[in-house]
Scaffold this motif. Structure first.
Motif, short mmCIF file in Angstrom:
data_model
loop_
_atom_site.label_atom_id
_atom_site.label_comp_id
_atom_site.label_asym_id
_atom_site.label_seq_id
_atom_site.Cartn_x
_atom_site.Cartn_y
_atom_site.Cartn_z
N ASN A 537 6.92 -15.06 -6.17
CA ASN A 537 6.12 -15.01 -4.93
C ASN A 537 4.94 -14.05 -5.07
N ASN A 541 0.94 -14.96 -5.37
CA ASN A 541 -0.03 -14.45 -4.40
C ASN A 541 -1.20 -13.79 -5.13
N LYS A 591 -3.74 -18.89 4.04
CA LYS A 591 -4.01 -20.01 3.13
C LYS A 591 -3.82 -21.34 3.83
#
Ligand code: ADP
Ligand code: MG
Length: 636
Positions: A537, A541, A591
């Motif tokens: 994760n 990112n 996003k």
């Protein structure tokens, strides 16, 4: 009959007789003289030049408890030994023509006790004016005496005398029994001390008069008292007050307050002192002062900020208050207005609150206000105020403040965790419901892929997508607490290496390189799969934050054998200050295709490992994620 009356009568008589009759002390003294001597209230004693007693009057007998036959022919038996030289000197002065009138002294009684007296001495001369002897007249200083027995006087004069005696006795009585210390001082000597004063010091009057000043009064206080007395005498001022510390016979320290008064006594200036013991009052004052000081210290050091204002002007602030407003010292806030430290939005309400406290005396309860620090920063505070009626004589408002900054952070964290818990619950429920149909769908896809081999490719995509959905569902499942999962010994460097090897291709496609520094770290207890998910994760990112490429620095370090720190740092777009707090909230994403779950899940996983997940960022400079995980105390 007073000293001066006796003195002048006897003196005149001797003068008269020295003109005509024989006045030698051996010669018989005229009847009138004897009568007068006998009726005098002052003690009279006549000696020859050799100092031996020739005659005494009745008053002398009564004053001393002696009979004539006891003293006749004796040498000055009524004078205390230590005063013999002095009396001899006075006698010589009288013989040489200097008057000795009302000299303060002490006389010895037959029973050995002392009595304060004033002494008058004058010589007796014969017709050739040659001295033949001396007359000593002693007056007891302020004593309660019996009524006079003056038979030779007229009824009128007896009445007059009685009246005078009565007045004098009344005064004597008053002074002797007064509950106030009285002290008479003349020409460097103590003339009179009343019983109460002696009692204050724990002595009898007789003991008291023989005490040295240094035994009775503290040295510096004695000097002060003498100065007061001198200036009273010099300026003929009527009253000077004093305060002194004394020592009692039992060595206890006492405090005395009084006045020094200039008076004329026996025709000469004297100092008249009245005083009272104020030890109890002093001790109480001292206690009050000490307890006030103790309270002040307590308030000063209290962790709660305390401010006292009088009509809006700050007149006191303790250390915590000074710190709260960001001042350097108390003097920076004293004298300023409380409104300088209150946000303009709160001015009106604060004014009303103060008015209400001052009018109704009722505490207004907790008030939430915005406090403006010296730096201009604003902090939320809670204020509780009361009215103090007598603060250095003023009616003021005392406020106790509480900095709410930490509480607000805690409250927000609580809201956040409640939100998370709610999402977790929801996710767990939904995930369960989805997982079963997903399994069915995936199974049938696999079946159909075999049956329709020409569409093998499309079924493959369907299975992949189903796997992705499954993965997301699994993500949701990690949110549901408690996660009973398998914690096993693992090396964090290895976990990171495997994650990076998977993500490297994707990174390269985005022109991003991953630079890892692995320091030696002990194994930790964790669920490997979950930690992998966290790193995926976070690194994902980081890759997405660098659309035009860059470098991601990954490092591991063991800190103080307590925990392992994993730092993942990118040089991407960063997170603006106003949204950084929202990052990690469920479904917060910037996003287009984001879920806004990645960081929330990551944080949750790390917290489940008893670790810390901290994200810090600077817009346009990059973002750093610090993950620390505890090293178990027991080594595997
Ligand atoms: P998603 O990635 O689905 O948006 P995340 O919880 O992973 O959800 O991230 C939430 C938001 O946090 C992102 O949309 C992004 O705005 C911000 N963010 C997270 N990591 C970074 C990063 N390294 N640099 C810049 N912004 C980031
Ligand atoms: Mg993400």
């Amino acid at each position: 009959m007073t000293t001066s009356m006796t003195f002048s009568l006897i003196h005149n008589l001797f003068k008269t007789s020295s003109n005509g009759e024989e006045t030698s002390v051996q010669a018989p003294i005229s009847k009138l003289l004897i009568n007068l001597l006998e009726s005098a209230t002052d003690g009279v004693l006549i000696t020859g030049l050799d100092g031996r007693v020739v005659a005494i009057n009745r008053a002398f007998e009564e004053l001393h408890g002696w009979k004539r036959e006891h003293v006749a022919g004796k040498l000055l038996p009524w004078i205390p030994t230590h005063l013999i030289d002095e009396v001899n000197q006075l006698s010589n002065s009288a013989l040489s023509g200097q008057s000795v009138d009302g000299h303060p002294s002490i006389s010895l009684r037959q029973d050995g006790s002392y009595i304060p007296i004033s002494l008058t001495i004058f010589p007796i001369a014969n017709s050739e004016n040659t001295h033949t002897g001396l007359v000593y007249v002693e007056t007891r200083l302020i004593t309660i005496e019996e009524q006079p027995r003056d038979k030779a006087c007229s009824v009128e004069s007896v009445r007059m005398k009685n009246m005078l005696m009565e007045t004098e006795n009344t005064y004597k009585n008053l002074v002797e029994n007064a509950q106030i210390g009285v002290y008479l001082y003349q020409e460097g000597r103590v003339i009179y001390v009343n019983p109460h004063l002696a009692q204050i010091f724990g002595y009898t009057v007789e003991e008291f008069v023989f005490q040295n000043n240094s035994n009775l009064i503290a040295k510096e206080d004695w000097i002060k008292l003498q100065n007061e007395a001198t200036s009273a005498l010099k300026s003929h001022d009527s009253k000077h007050t004093f305060e002194l510390r004394g020592t009692r016979k039992d060595q206890r320290i006492i405090y005395i307050e009084g006045t020094v008064t200039y008076i004329i006594y026996n025709g000469k200036p004297a100092v008249f002192v009245t005083c009272q013991e104020v030890t109890y009052k002093k001790e109480m004052e001292q206690l009050m002062l000490e307890s006030a000081q103790r309270y002040r210290k307590l308030v000063e050091l209290l962790p709660e900020p305390i401010i006292v204002n009088s009509n809006g002007t700050i007149i006191y602030g303790n250390i915590s208050a000074v710190q709260l407003v960001g001042a350097k010292c108390e003097s920076e806030i004293i004298g300023t207005s409380i409104f300088d430290f209150l946000h303009p939005d709160d001015h009106e309400n604060s004014r009303k609150t103060i008015q209400r406290i001052m009018e109704s005396d009722e505490p207004p309860g907790l008030q939430r206000r915005k406090l403006v620090k010296k730096s201009g920063d604003i902090v939320e505070v809670e204020i509780n105020s009361i009215r103090l009626h007598d603060f250095h004589g003023k009616s003021v408002v005392l406020s106790v403040l509480r900095d709410l900054t930490e509480q607000i952070i805690e409250e927000e964290a609580l809201i956040q965790s409640e939100k998370l818990a709610a999402v977790g619950k929801l996710a767990a429920g939904v995930a369960h419901e989805i997982r079963n149909p997903l399994t069915a769908l995936r199974g049938f896809c696999q079946l159909l892929r075999k049956k329709y081999s020409e569409d093998y490719y499309y079924f493959g995509i369907m299975i992949d997508e189903l796997d992705r959905i499954n993965m997301i569902v699994n993500d949701f499942m990690t949110l549901s607490k408690p996660q009973i999962s398998k914690f096993e010994k693992a090396n964090i460097n290895k976990i990171l290496q495997s994650v990076i090897s998977i993500l490297e291709t994707q990174a390269l496609l985005n022109n991003v390189s991953i630079v890892a520094t692995y320091n030696e770290v002990p194994p930790i207890c964790c669920e490997e799969g979950q930690l992998k998910q966290v790193f995926v994760n976070v690194i994902n990112n980081a890759i997405h934050a660098m659309p035009s490429g860059g470098e991601i620095k990954v490092s591991t370090t063991a800190k103080h054998d307590r925990h392992i720190q994993v730092t993942i740092q990118d040089e991407g777009i960063g997170i603006p200050e106003d949204i950084i707090r929202k990052v990690g909230e469920p479904f917060f994403t910037t996003k287009e295709n984001g879920t806004g779950l990645g960081l929330m899940i990551s944080r949750r996983i790390i917290e489940n490992h008893n670790g810390l997940f901290v994200i810090s960022s600077k817009e346009n400079l990059g973002t750093t994620v610090d993950i620390s995980l505890p090293i178990p105390l027991i080594n595997y």
